[in-house]
Design a protein around this motif. Structure first.
Motif, PDB file in Angstrom:
ATOM      1  N   SER A  50       0.877  -1.302  -0.009  1.00  0.00           N
ATOM      2  CA  SER A  50      -0.017  -0.199   0.085  1.00  0.00           C
ATOM      3  C   SER A  50       0.902   1.142   0.202  1.00  0.00           C
ATOM      4  CB  SER A  50      -1.006   0.012   1.240  1.00  0.00           C
ATOM      5  OG  SER A  50      -0.166   0.086   2.438  1.00  0.00           O
ATOM      6  N   GLU A  51       2.209   1.143   0.631  1.00  0.00           N
ATOM      7  CA  GLU A  51       2.867   2.378   0.642  1.00  0.00           C
ATOM      8  C   GLU A  51       3.441   2.620  -0.908  1.00  0.00           C
ATOM      9  OE1 GLU A  51       5.710   1.495   3.537  1.00  0.00           O
ATOM     10  OE2 GLU A  51       4.403   1.557   5.057  1.00  0.00           O
ATOM     11  N   MET A  52       3.876   1.511  -1.664  1.00  0.00           N
ATOM     12  CA  MET A  52       4.141   1.787  -2.714  1.00  0.00           C
ATOM     13  C   MET A  52       3.142   2.234  -3.678  1.00  0.00           C
ATOM     14  SD  MET A  52       7.344   0.517  -3.023  1.00  0.00           S
ATOM     15  CE  MET A  52       7.499   1.373  -1.312  1.00  0.00           C
TER      16      MET A  52
ATOM     17  N   HIS B 204       1.571   9.620  -5.492  1.00  0.00           N
ATOM     18  CA  HIS B 204       1.908  11.128  -5.050  1.00  0.00           C
ATOM     19  C   HIS B 204       3.280  11.605  -4.962  1.00  0.00           C
ATOM     20  CE1 HIS B 204      -2.373  11.297  -3.593  1.00  0.00           C
ATOM     21  NE2 HIS B 204      -2.301  10.184  -3.005  1.00  0.00           N
ATOM     22  N   SER B 205       4.243  10.576  -5.097  1.00  0.00           N
ATOM     23  CA  SER B 205       5.537  10.823  -4.939  1.00  0.00           C
ATOM     24  C   SER B 205       6.597  10.707  -6.253  1.00  0.00           C
ATOM     25  CB  SER B 205       6.243  10.030  -3.991  1.00  0.00           C
ATOM     26  OG  SER B 205       5.793  10.521  -2.694  1.00  0.00           O
ATOM     27  N   PHE B 206       6.035   9.751  -6.926  1.00  0.00           N
ATOM     28  CA  PHE B 206       6.756   9.355  -8.379  1.00  0.00           C
ATOM     29  C   PHE B 206       6.824  10.499  -9.066  1.00  0.00           C
ATOM     30  CE2 PHE B 206       6.297   4.385  -8.721  1.00  0.00           C
ATOM     31  CZ  PHE B 206       6.981   4.162  -7.315  1.00  0.00           C
ATOM     32  N   ALA B 207       5.817  11.314  -9.568  1.00  0.00           N
ATOM     33  CA  ALA B 207       5.941  12.519 -10.276  1.00  0.00           C
ATOM     34  C   ALA B 207       7.252  13.661  -9.879  1.00  0.00           C
ATOM     35  CB  ALA B 207       4.674  13.175 -10.395  1.00  0.00           C
ATOM     36  N   LYS B 208       7.357  13.699  -8.805  1.00  0.00           N
ATOM     37  CA  LYS B 208       8.246  14.518  -7.870  1.00  0.00           C
ATOM     38  C   LYS B 208       9.673  14.053  -8.367  1.00  0.00           C
ATOM     39  CE  LYS B 208       5.377  16.237  -4.442  1.00  0.00           C
ATOM     40  NZ  LYS B 208       5.128  16.340  -2.926  1.00  0.00           N
TER      41      LYS B 208
END
Length: 472
Positions: free
Chosen positions: A61-63, A69-73
């Motif tokens: 679930s963290e992945m 939410h984080s990959f784009a950054k």
């Protein structure tokens, strides 16, 4: 009733972390060992429906959360889609690999594993009832009770678990779909871990907790800051709330609670209610009363400093005895008991048992909290360092949290370490080693740490305890 062909040195009832570790260590020390397990697979609650499957879901679930939410950054463009059946399959595969591993270790160490329900017929005799009703009696010099714990429910309430709308942690690792609304009764480790899994997958999660803080025994500063982080992630909290009813409404459920200090009752409706209000020792059907094994008011088996009950030849370890209900505590007790039975001097340092909450961020603690030091009147120094000032944390977008070290004011001996941050469960190990050897905050600060790592924050907190941090 048939007798086993030969006697054992040790029969362990229960194959959870305490039981299987005790059995393996005893076998390594030359004892002839048998293990009795009522499940069809070894590993107890931890491997089958607890620690291991929940961690598989927490990681997955963290992945999913990071992909959203984080990959784009990080310069990664993706459009993640949840495949819950595949995620649950990953969890099941992880469980199977672990329980199969225990079976392999039993075979490797020449341990006799017996599937069936164990009962102490007498000192030196364990009766095992197989699924088909057949019985056999194992003769043994020593018996180890390692039957663990079960869901406690809500004190004073008769909660009707149906496994669908009103669930325990056993059911919450296998929900067939993501609930739109999930109410978690209990703001402890289990409730927050499983609540965070389903929150990340899309559920609206509300936590109802009787105490005025989440994670009851956790250092208050950590608990307060952690609640704020969870609130930013989308969780809602009702603290100081006494639950008076948990009812199924057919396809859904509702929870009624009132302020613990008095006030108007409220009712929350949910698709699923997870009751996570703790666990209790499991001793049903063991024959303890018949053989005279004493238990305390909490239902725990009473033992002496060598894990021996009041009945000669009968011992107990893990969740079924006093102390924190932690798998690694049970493992250490299993090793210590095996050593004692083999004529050695097994020992567990209960002052240095770490605890971890596998949420995001993780929380890990070892030793005393600031509140405990204040209550004892112990003069102490405090050192803290935030992950926002840690280069590795910035690079990974994991800057939530901080490290807090508590040391004796006169001697600088470290008395407690509390970490909230990414990978805290691994970082706490160096604090435990330091404390096991009676180290000081200066010892820790003067130990070279690799750069750039998250663990540098631990070193900086140590500098802050006896002097000043370098990077703050």
């Amino acid at each position: 009733m048939s007798d086993a062909s030969s006697a054992f040195d040790l029969v362990v009832i229960g194959s959870g972390p305490g039981g299987y570790v005790c059995a393996i260590k005893a076998a390594q020390l030359g004892l002839k060992v048998a293990v009795v397990e009522k499940r069809k697979t070894y590993g107890g609650t931890c491997l089958n429906v607890g620690c291991i499957p929940s961690k598989a879901l927490l990681h997955a679930s963290e992945m999913f959360e990071e992909a959203n939410h984080s990959f784009a950054k990080l310069g990664i463009k993706v459009s993640p889609e949840l495949d819950l059946p595949a995620m649950l399959a990953h969890k099941d595969t992880t469980v199977k690999q672990n329980v199969d591993g225990i079976a392999f270790l039993f075979k490797k160490n020449k341990i006799t594993g017996i599937i069936g329900t164990g009962r102490i017929a007498a000192p030196g005799a364990v009766e095992v009832t197989a699924e088909d009703g057949s019985k056999q009696t194992l003769k043994t010099k020593s018996i180890c009770i390692a039957t663990g714990s079960v869901v406690a429910g809500i004190p004073g309430l008769n909660v009707a678990f149906d496994g669908k709308t009103i669930v325990s942690s056993d059911d919450a690792i296998a929900l067939p779909k993501v609930p739109e609304r999930l109410v978690v009764v209990g703001g402890g480790v289990i409730g927050l871990e499983l609540g965070s899994v389903w929150q990340r997958l899309g559920a609206k999660v509300t936590v109802v907790e009787y105490l005025d803080k989440i994670l009851g025994p956790t250092d208050a500063e950590i608990s307060t800051q952690f609640q704020k982080i969870l609130a930013k992630q989308g969780m809602t909290f009702h603290l100081g709330a006494k639950v008076t009813a948990v009812e199924s409404t057919g396809s859904a459920a509702k929870v009624t609670f009132e302020p613990a200090k008095g006030g108007e009752a409220q009712t929350l409706e949910a698709d699923v209610v997870l009751v996570a209000t703790g666990r209790k020792p499991f001793t049903d059907g063991l024959g303890l009363d018949e053989v005279g094994v004493a238990r305390d008011k909490a239902g725990r088996v009473e033992i002496d400093a060598h894990y021996k009950t009041n009945v000669d030849g009968i011992y107990a370890i893990g969740d079924v005895v006093k102390g924190p209900m932690l798998a690694h505590k049970a493992e250490d007790e299993g090793v210590a008991l095996a050593e004692i039975l083999a004529g050695q001097h097994g020992h567990v340092n209960y002052g240095v048992i770490p605890s971890v909450v596998y949420t995001s961020p993780e929380i890990a603690s070892v030793g005393l909290t600031e509140e405990e030091l204040k209550a004892a009147g112990t003069p102490y120094n405090t050192g803290k360092f935030s992950f926002t000032a840690n280069g590795r944390a910035r690079a990974m977008l994991h800057t939530d949290g901080f490290v807090k070290i508590l040391a004796d004011k006169a001697t600088d001996k470290v008395l407690g370490v509390h970490i909230m941050g990414f990978g805290a469960g691994d970082m706490i190990a160096e604090a435990a080693v330091l404390m096991e050897f009676g180290g000081s905050s200066e010892d820790l600060a003067r130990t070279c740490h690799a750069h750039p790592t998250m663990s540098e924050a631990v070193r900086e907190a140590a500098f802050a305890t006896f002097a000043k941090p370098i990077h703050s």
